[in-house]
Write a protein that holds these residues in place. Structure first.
Motif, PDB file in Angstrom:
ATOM      1  N   GLU A  85     -14.833  39.874  13.411  1.00  0.00           N
ATOM      2  CA  GLU A  85     -15.400  38.532  13.550  1.00  0.00           C
ATOM      3  C   GLU A  85     -16.314  38.303  12.355  1.00  0.00           C
ATOM      4  N   TYR A  86     -15.855  37.529  11.385  1.00  0.00           N
ATOM      5  CA  TYR A  86     -16.614  37.305  10.156  1.00  0.00           C
ATOM      6  C   TYR A  86     -17.708  36.258  10.341  1.00  0.00           C
ATOM      7  N   LEU A  87     -18.872  36.525   9.748  1.00  0.00           N
ATOM      8  CA  LEU A  87     -19.965  35.561   9.737  1.00  0.00           C
ATOM      9  C   LEU A  87     -19.572  34.392   8.849  1.00  0.00           C
ATOM     10  N   CYS A 110     -18.483  39.811   3.891  1.00  0.00           N
ATOM     11  CA  CYS A 110     -18.567  40.175   5.309  1.00  0.00           C
ATOM     12  C   CYS A 110     -17.354  41.003   5.720  1.00  0.00           C
ATOM     13  N   GLY A 118     -17.037  41.852   9.063  1.00  0.00           N
ATOM     14  CA  GLY A 118     -16.804  41.522  10.468  1.00  0.00           C
ATOM     15  C   GLY A 118     -17.293  42.539  11.473  1.00  0.00           C
ATOM     16  N   HIS A 141     -19.434  32.978  14.063  1.00  0.00           N
ATOM     17  CA  HIS A 141     -18.473  33.971  13.582  1.00  0.00           C
ATOM     18  C   HIS A 141     -17.064  33.489  13.879  1.00  0.00           C
TER      19      HIS A 141
END
Length: 107
Positions: A16-18, A82, A84, A99
């Motif tokens: 889950e990328y910022l 990022c 994740g 995210h």
């Protein structure tokens, strides 16, 4: 989910990328920055009107942007770094981060 992302033991995992930090909610505490090993976000100064003044440099902790500094917030300025991991989300006291799943976020 199918095997595009795997953990070391072969389990499926979706990073889950910022993607964003809500500047109206962020209190600039720096917890997310401290746990991020990739320098994805940095502390920026904000004036009374909510305009971002610039990055708050570690070398000049007394930077007040000619008296315009009202508060500080975290800004995602290196999103591509990022990985994740989600560490930043776990330490944020204001839940002000967004995210996105790796299979939905555009590179």
């Amino acid at each position: 989910m199918t095997g595009a992302f795997l953990t070391r033991d072969g389990s499926n995992w979706m990073p889950e990328y910022l993607t964003e930090i809500d500047g109206t909610t962020c209190i600039g505490c720096g917890r997310c920055f401290k746990v991020c090993s990739r320098e994805v976000m940095h502390l920026y100064g904000v004036d009374d009107a909510g305009e971002i003044l610039g990055i708050c440099d570690d070398e000049d902790e007394d930077e007040d942007f000619d008296g315009e500094l009202n508060r500080m917030i975290m800004v995602v300025d290196q999103a591509g770094r990022c990985i994740g991991c989600g560490a930043c989300a776990r330490v944020c006291p204001k839940n002000c981060q967004t995210h996105g799943a790796a299979d939905k976020v555009v590179a």
